[in-house]
Design a protein around this motif. Sequence first.
Motif, short mmCIF file in Angstrom:
data_model
loop_
_atom_site.label_atom_id
_atom_site.label_comp_id
_atom_site.label_asym_id
_atom_site.label_seq_id
_atom_site.Cartn_x
_atom_site.Cartn_y
_atom_site.Cartn_z
N TYR A 64 -1.22 20.86 -4.26
CA TYR A 64 -0.05 21.61 -3.78
C TYR A 64 -0.29 23.12 -3.85
N GLY A 65 -1.52 23.53 -4.19
CA GLY A 65 -1.86 24.94 -4.24
C GLY A 65 -1.39 25.66 -5.47
N VAL A 66 -1.07 24.90 -6.54
CA VAL A 66 -0.49 25.49 -7.75
C VAL A 66 -1.51 25.43 -8.89
N PRO A 67 -1.79 26.56 -9.55
CA PRO A 67 -2.75 26.56 -10.66
C PRO A 67 -2.11 26.18 -11.99
N VAL A 68 -2.92 25.61 -12.87
CA VAL A 68 -2.55 25.43 -14.28
C VAL A 68 -2.92 26.72 -15.01
N VAL A 69 -1.94 27.40 -15.58
CA VAL A 69 -2.21 28.72 -16.16
C VAL A 69 -2.20 28.71 -17.69
N MET A 70 -1.63 27.67 -18.30
CA MET A 70 -1.54 27.63 -19.76
C MET A 70 -1.50 26.19 -20.22
N CYS A 71 -2.16 25.89 -21.34
CA CYS A 71 -2.19 24.55 -21.91
C CYS A 71 -2.11 24.64 -23.42
N SER A 72 -1.46 23.65 -24.06
CA SER A 72 -1.47 23.55 -25.52
C SER A 72 -1.79 22.13 -25.94
N ALA A 98 3.25 28.29 -10.69
CA ALA A 98 2.31 28.04 -11.77
C ALA A 98 2.79 26.87 -12.61
N VAL A 99 1.83 26.21 -13.29
CA VAL A 99 2.12 25.08 -14.16
C VAL A 99 1.63 25.41 -15.57
N CYS A 100 2.44 25.06 -16.56
CA CYS A 100 2.03 25.09 -17.97
C CYS A 100 2.08 23.67 -18.51
N MET A 101 1.03 23.28 -19.24
CA MET A 101 0.95 21.95 -19.85
C MET A 101 1.13 22.09 -21.35
N ILE A 102 2.20 21.52 -21.89
CA ILE A 102 2.53 21.66 -23.30
C ILE A 102 2.41 20.30 -23.99
N GLY A 103 1.76 20.27 -25.16
CA GLY A 103 1.66 19.04 -25.94
C GLY A 103 0.73 18.01 -25.35
N TYR A 104 -0.27 18.43 -24.58
CA TYR A 104 -1.20 17.50 -23.94
C TYR A 104 -2.29 17.06 -24.93
N HIS A 105 -3.09 16.07 -24.52
CA HIS A 105 -4.03 15.41 -25.43
C HIS A 105 -5.33 15.11 -24.71
#
Length: 272
Positions: free
Chosen positions: A145-153, A97-104
């Motif tokens: 790559y078959g990986v979901p984005v599960v969290m974003c801020s 899983a991927v988490c995206m922190i501090g994105y815009h």
Amino acid sequence: MKILISTDIEGVAGVVHHQQVRAGNPEYERARVLMAQEANAAIAGAFDGGATEVLVNDSHGDFRNMPAELLDPRARFVLGKPRYLGMMAGVDQGVQAVCMIGYHARAQGRGILAHTTNSFAFRRVLFDDVETGEAGMYGALAGEYGVPVVMCSGDDAFIEEHRALFPGAVFVQTKQATGQTSGISLSPAAAREAIRAGVATALRQPGRAAALVLRTPLQVRVQTQSPALADLFCQWPTLQRRAVDEIAFDAPSVEAAVRTINCLSAMSSLLR
């Protein structure tokens, strides 16, 4: 469970101005600490949520912003350039899983410090006529790559742009955009608490978020910030001139599209 945390700076609580995101400014030195602290909150949330291994990708600018000595020692860190997968480097390391922190928000969006990859070079980027920003491009790269984005801020404009793209993800709003360089922010402590809880919640709900998979090959269109940039980019023989300030190319995969855009970004430094 192995998790990748991709951390940018423009969406971090308390960050609203260009001087905070560009090295060489006193305010940047404070903002990079805030960035590291939000990364640490996400790391803590990942372990709270059941992660056994965490990679953190420093995803802003030259990819070497967060002071290493401040980072949670339980994680490992992806730092520096060049790297083929850019803001998603590490997604090929067997993460779930991927988490995206501090994105815009994307370029031409209403969010704080909104841009796409390179504010000097790119006015708009479109994949198959769909306007996209960094989160969309790199979320689709993770999906390849078959990986979901599960969290974003990030701010409210970023969240509004990406809810439909990542419908199963947990979103944490760190601030409300009132302009390109103004907003109403949570305190850093409150943002960190919310990020930690958001990551933990996302990882405790396996299967809720699906990987973003785009149909390929893609046609990529890039509207440049000036005709001179389009002149420069069309030195590349496989790029087509679509308009005085627009170029296009075909990409066999999202990875190829992202790598080409990053090469164009690097080329643009010739005109600075």
